[in-house]
Design a protein around this motif. Structure first.
Motif, PDB file in Angstrom:
ATOM      1  N   TYR A   1       0.789  -1.229   0.000  1.00  0.00           N
ATOM      2  CA  TYR A   1       0.000   0.000   0.000  1.00  0.00           C
ATOM      3  C   TYR A   1       0.824   1.285   0.000  1.00  0.00           C
ATOM      4  O   TYR A   1       0.293   2.354  -0.293  1.00  0.00           O
ATOM      5  CB  TYR A   1      -0.952   0.021   1.202  1.00  0.00           C
ATOM      6  N   CYS A   2       2.083   1.226   0.344  1.00  0.00           N
ATOM      7  CA  CYS A   2       2.878   2.457   0.420  1.00  0.00           C
ATOM      8  C   CYS A   2       2.954   3.111  -0.962  1.00  0.00           C
ATOM      9  O   CYS A   2       3.458   2.518  -1.912  1.00  0.00           O
ATOM     10  CB  CYS A   2       4.289   2.156   0.916  1.00  0.00           C
ATOM     11  N   PRO A   3       2.463   4.352  -1.095  1.00  0.00           N
ATOM     12  CA  PRO A   3       2.447   4.991  -2.411  1.00  0.00           C
ATOM     13  C   PRO A   3       3.834   5.364  -2.932  1.00  0.00           C
ATOM     14  O   PRO A   3       4.002   5.607  -4.123  1.00  0.00           O
ATOM     15  CB  PRO A   3       1.594   6.245  -2.180  1.00  0.00           C
TER      16      PRO A   3
ATOM     17  N   CYS B   1       8.485   2.708  -0.599  1.00  0.00           N
ATOM     18  CA  CYS B   1       9.714   2.876   0.187  1.00  0.00           C
ATOM     19  C   CYS B   1       9.763   1.983   1.426  1.00  0.00           C
ATOM     20  O   CYS B   1      10.518   2.273   2.351  1.00  0.00           O
ATOM     21  CB  CYS B   1       9.905   4.342   0.556  1.00  0.00           C
ATOM     22  N   ILE B   2       8.948   0.926   1.430  1.00  0.00           N
ATOM     23  CA  ILE B   2       9.037  -0.041   2.528  1.00  0.00           C
ATOM     24  C   ILE B   2       9.506  -1.369   1.945  1.00  0.00           C
ATOM     25  O   ILE B   2       9.021  -1.804   0.902  1.00  0.00           O
ATOM     26  CB  ILE B   2       7.672  -0.259   3.225  1.00  0.00           C
ATOM     27  N   ALA B   3      10.426  -1.986   2.627  1.00  0.00           N
ATOM     28  CA  ALA B   3      10.912  -3.309   2.211  1.00  0.00           C
ATOM     29  C   ALA B   3      10.864  -4.239   3.414  1.00  0.00           C
ATOM     30  O   ALA B   3      11.035  -3.795   4.551  1.00  0.00           O
ATOM     31  CB  ALA B   3      12.330  -3.208   1.678  1.00  0.00           C
TER      32      ALA B   3
ATOM     33  N   TYR C   1      12.563   8.609   1.085  1.00  0.00           N
ATOM     34  CA  TYR C   1      11.390   8.726   0.212  1.00  0.00           C
ATOM     35  C   TYR C   1      10.063   8.668   0.952  1.00  0.00           C
ATOM     36  O   TYR C   1       9.016   8.938   0.355  1.00  0.00           O
ATOM     37  CB  TYR C   1      11.448   7.625  -0.857  1.00  0.00           C
ATOM     38  N   CYS C   2      10.054   8.321   2.228  1.00  0.00           N
ATOM     39  CA  CYS C   2       8.800   8.283   3.000  1.00  0.00           C
ATOM     40  C   CYS C   2       8.288   9.704   3.181  1.00  0.00           C
ATOM     41  O   CYS C   2       8.969  10.555   3.745  1.00  0.00           O
ATOM     42  CB  CYS C   2       9.040   7.641   4.361  1.00  0.00           C
ATOM     43  N   LYS C   3       7.063   9.970   2.686  1.00  0.00           N
ATOM     44  CA  LYS C   3       6.519  11.334   2.768  1.00  0.00           C
ATOM     45  C   LYS C   3       5.610  11.535   3.973  1.00  0.00           C
ATOM     46  O   LYS C   3       5.031  12.603   4.140  1.00  0.00           O
ATOM     47  CB  LYS C   3       5.785  11.687   1.479  1.00  0.00           C
ATOM     48  N   GLY C   4       5.456  10.521   4.808  1.00  0.00           N
ATOM     49  CA  GLY C   4       4.703  10.688   6.052  1.00  0.00           C
ATOM     50  C   GLY C   4       3.196  10.647   5.904  1.00  0.00           C
ATOM     51  O   GLY C   4       2.477  11.182   6.745  1.00  0.00           O
ATOM     52  N   CYS C   5       2.697   9.981   4.883  1.00  0.00           N
ATOM     53  CA  CYS C   5       1.242   9.921   4.669  1.00  0.00           C
ATOM     54  C   CYS C   5       0.547   9.017   5.690  1.00  0.00           C
ATOM     55  O   CYS C   5      -0.661   9.106   5.882  1.00  0.00           O
ATOM     56  CB  CYS C   5       0.935   9.433   3.263  1.00  0.00           C
ATOM     57  N   MET C   6       1.291   8.135   6.321  1.00  0.00           N
ATOM     58  CA  MET C   6       0.802   7.225   7.373  1.00  0.00           C
ATOM     59  C   MET C   6      -0.177   6.156   6.872  1.00  0.00           C
ATOM     60  O   MET C   6      -0.898   5.545   7.664  1.00  0.00           O
ATOM     61  CB  MET C   6       0.199   7.992   8.550  1.00  0.00           C
ATOM     62  N   ILE C   7      -0.203   5.925   5.571  1.00  0.00           N
ATOM     63  CA  ILE C   7      -1.039   4.840   5.041  1.00  0.00           C
ATOM     64  C   ILE C   7      -0.560   3.504   5.617  1.00  0.00           C
ATOM     65  O   ILE C   7      -1.368   2.633   5.956  1.00  0.00           O
ATOM     66  CB  ILE C   7      -1.000   4.836   3.496  1.00  0.00           C
ATOM     67  N   CYS C   8       0.737   3.365   5.773  1.00  0.00           N
ATOM     68  CA  CYS C   8       1.276   2.110   6.317  1.00  0.00           C
ATOM     69  C   CYS C   8       0.672   1.806   7.687  1.00  0.00           C
ATOM     70  O   CYS C   8       0.328   0.659   7.974  1.00  0.00           O
ATOM     71  CB  CYS C   8       2.798   2.167   6.384  1.00  0.00           C
ATOM     72  N   ALA C   9       0.546   2.845   8.500  1.00  0.00           N
ATOM     73  CA  ALA C   9      -0.023   2.642   9.838  1.00  0.00           C
ATOM     74  C   ALA C   9      -1.499   2.268   9.747  1.00  0.00           C
ATOM     75  O   ALA C   9      -1.982   1.416  10.489  1.00  0.00           O
ATOM     76  CB  ALA C   9       0.151   3.906  10.672  1.00  0.00           C
TER      77      ALA C   9
HETATM   78  S1  SF4 Z   1       4.126   7.045   5.732  1.00  0.00           S
HETATM   79 FE1  SF4 Z   1       4.206   4.855   5.307  1.00  0.00          FE
HETATM   80  S2  SF4 Z   1       2.911   4.574   3.500  1.00  0.00           S
HETATM   81 FE2  SF4 Z   1       3.386   6.764   3.610  1.00  0.00          FE
HETATM   82  S3  SF4 Z   1       5.214   7.026   2.364  1.00  0.00           S
HETATM   83 FE3  SF4 Z   1       5.926   6.663   4.451  1.00  0.00          FE
HETATM   84  S4  SF4 Z   1       6.306   4.484   4.598  1.00  0.00           S
HETATM   85 FE4  SF4 Z   1       5.026   4.845   2.774  1.00  0.00          FE
END
Ligand code: SF4
Ligand code: SF4
Length: 96
Positions: free
Chosen positions: A51-53, A56-58, A74-82
């Motif tokens: 799901y990370c747009p 940047c998660i491995a 590259y993580c923009k802090g959208c928090m979709i991962c959470a």
């Molecule tokens: S906050 Fe999570 S989902 Fe969003 S860019 Fe960073 S690692 Fe990816």
């Protein structure tokens, strides 16, 4: 039909098309105000990876256990991962 005098070298992108470069060409980590942190609860299931747009998660082996590892360049802090983590293994911190 009017002649197209646009001599721009920008590539033309059709509706629904994609650009040749992904956001991996841009350091989107500079946008971040929230910082996701993967806790030791992580089971390495890989849902957040899907799901990370920013892609940047491995999943990596950390101390002999599968765990999600975030590339903060590259993580923009959208928090979709959470929000998608089924066991709430990602916590939100404020970026310093
Ligand atoms: S906050 Fe999570 S989902 Fe969003 S860019 Fe960073 S690692 Fe990816
Ligand atoms: S979704 Fe949650 S448990 Fe699964 S790899 Fe990501 S952080 Fe770990």
């Amino acid at each position: 039909m009017p002649k197209n005098n646009n001599k721009s070298k920008k590539p033309k992108i059709s509706i629904g098309g994609i650009t040749a470069k992904t956001t991996l060409a841009n350091k989107t980590g500079a946008w971040r105000s929230k910082r996701p942190e993967v806790t030791d609860k992580c089971a390495g299931c890989g849902v957040c990876v899907e799901y990370c747009p920013e892609g940047c998660i491995a999943i990596q082996a950390v101390k002999g256990k599968r765990k999600a590892v975030i590339d903060y360049t590259y993580c923009k802090g959208c928090m979709i991962c959470a929000s998608v983590c089924p066991i709430k293994a990602v916590i939100e911190k404020q970026e310093k």
